[in-house]
Design a protein around this motif. Structure first.
Motif, PDB file in Angstrom:
ATOM      1  N   SER A 136      -8.790  -6.472   2.640  1.00 27.95           N
ATOM      2  CA  SER A 136      -7.985  -5.528   1.986  1.00 27.95           C
ATOM      3  C   SER A 136      -8.421  -4.181   2.202  1.00 27.95           C
ATOM      4  O   SER A 136      -7.631  -3.148   2.341  1.00 27.95           O
ATOM      5  CB  SER A 136      -8.015  -5.982   0.561  1.00 27.95           C
ATOM      6  N   ARG A 137      -9.707  -3.932   2.135  1.00 23.61           N
ATOM      7  CA  ARG A 137     -10.237  -2.862   2.196  1.00 23.61           C
ATOM      8  C   ARG A 137      -9.978  -1.986   3.588  1.00 23.61           C
ATOM      9  O   ARG A 137      -9.562  -0.783   3.728  1.00 23.61           O
ATOM     10  CB  ARG A 137     -11.783  -2.520   1.868  1.00 23.61           C
ATOM     11  N   PHE A 138     -10.133  -2.820   4.692  1.00 26.87           N
ATOM     12  CA  PHE A 138      -9.701  -2.480   5.944  1.00 26.87           C
ATOM     13  C   PHE A 138      -8.322  -2.059   6.121  1.00 26.87           C
ATOM     14  O   PHE A 138      -7.950  -1.206   6.806  1.00 26.87           O
ATOM     15  CB  PHE A 138     -10.125  -3.492   7.098  1.00 26.87           C
ATOM     16  N   ALA A 171     -11.518  -9.165  -0.195  1.00 29.58           N
ATOM     17  CA  ALA A 171     -11.841  -7.855  -0.369  1.00 29.58           C
ATOM     18  C   ALA A 171     -12.052  -6.884   0.933  1.00 29.58           C
ATOM     19  O   ALA A 171     -11.617  -5.937   0.994  1.00 29.58           O
ATOM     20  CB  ALA A 171     -12.925  -7.713  -1.372  1.00 29.58           C
ATOM     21  N   GLU A 172     -12.907  -7.609   1.809  1.00 25.45           N
ATOM     22  CA  GLU A 172     -13.209  -6.786   2.943  1.00 25.45           C
ATOM     23  C   GLU A 172     -11.989  -6.564   3.941  1.00 25.45           C
ATOM     24  O   GLU A 172     -11.887  -5.200   4.432  1.00 25.45           O
ATOM     25  CB  GLU A 172     -14.155  -7.579   3.977  1.00 25.45           C
ATOM     26  N   ARG A 195       0.873  -1.410   0.129  1.00 21.17           N
ATOM     27  CA  ARG A 195      -0.117   0.170   0.213  1.00 21.17           C
ATOM     28  C   ARG A 195       0.975   1.465  -0.050  1.00 21.17           C
ATOM     29  O   ARG A 195       0.574   2.304  -0.825  1.00 21.17           O
ATOM     30  CB  ARG A 195      -0.982   0.068   1.243  1.00 21.17           C
ATOM     31  N   ASN A 226      -6.233  -1.194   3.869  1.00 17.81           N
ATOM     32  CA  ASN A 226      -5.873   0.029   3.024  1.00 17.81           C
ATOM     33  C   ASN A 226      -6.510   1.259   3.778  1.00 17.81           C
ATOM     34  O   ASN A 226      -5.676   2.371   3.695  1.00 17.81           O
ATOM     35  CB  ASN A 226      -6.530  -0.235   1.675  1.00 17.81           C
ATOM     36  N   ASN A 227      -7.637   1.251   4.586  1.00 20.46           N
ATOM     37  CA  ASN A 227      -8.139   2.413   5.235  1.00 20.46           C
ATOM     38  C   ASN A 227      -7.340   2.542   6.604  1.00 20.46           C
ATOM     39  O   ASN A 227      -7.014   3.830   6.668  1.00 20.46           O
ATOM     40  CB  ASN A 227      -9.535   2.091   5.756  1.00 20.46           C
ATOM     41  N   ASP A 257      -3.892   4.276   5.192  1.00 17.11           N
ATOM     42  CA  ASP A 257      -4.234   5.510   4.557  1.00 17.11           C
ATOM     43  C   ASP A 257      -4.449   6.593   5.791  1.00 17.11           C
ATOM     44  O   ASP A 257      -3.959   7.731   5.609  1.00 17.11           O
ATOM     45  CB  ASP A 257      -5.432   5.614   3.698  1.00 17.11           C
TER      46      ASP A 257
END
Length: 167
Positions: free
Chosen positions: A101-103, A98-99, A14, A105-106, A109
């Motif tokens: 990965s999204r977590f 996906a869930e 990331r 990434n957030n 970030d």
């Protein structure tokens, strides 16, 4: 629950996507915050290996051990795990659903925008899991200075409640 080196490699990916360089201190703190928020949000650990209370905050030893030689320099290497099928060390895979990965990434970030010592300060808040273990060690032996997931989960759930009240 995932191997901490897998999660660390995902966070490093990331960073590269965002054009950022990350030090081991930053990576270890982002990993800790991701683990804590995952415990609070999903009720289960993100990483399998425990965190320990060290001078500069929570540390996941298996990640630290692979990065300890780089000091304050940006991380340029991949973390390795042992692959029984090849009987050798390979880059820890970063394939998450996906869930997750999204977590992750957030989490990256949000927390990677802070400098490493701001992240250290955030982990050292009075009453935090790190603080509780650090203070306990002043009075008695705390084997491995391990920070129990239960203590981390409670802190991050309370943090979530405090944040909701402020909104």
């Amino acid at each position: 629950m995932h191997d901490a080196r897998r999660v660390a490699n995902f966070l490093l990916d990331r960073a590269r996507q965002r054009g950022m360089e990350v030090t081991s201190l930053t990576l270890l703190k982002v990993l800790y915050f991701a683990h804590g928020w995952h415990l609070a949000q999903y009720g289960r650990p993100l990483v399998a290996q425990p965190f320990e209370a060290w001078k500069f905050g929570p540390v996941n030893r298996v990640v630290y051990d692979q990065l300890k030689g780089i000091g304050k320099n940006p991380i340029r290497q991949r973390l390795k795990t042992f692959d029984v099928s090849t009987c050798g060390y390979v880059d820890a895979p970063t394939d998450f659903d996906a869930e997750t990965s999204r977590f992750l990434n957030n989490m990256f970030d949000h927390y990677a925008r802070f400098d490493a010592f701001t992240l250290v300060d955030l982990t050292h808040e009075p009453g935090s899991p790190w603080d509780a273990i650090w203070k306990a060690a002043e009075e008695r032996a705390v084997p491995g200075m391990e920070i129990p997931d239960k203590l981390i989960a409670e802190w991050f759930r309370e943090e979530s409640q405090r944040m909701k009240k402020m909104q």
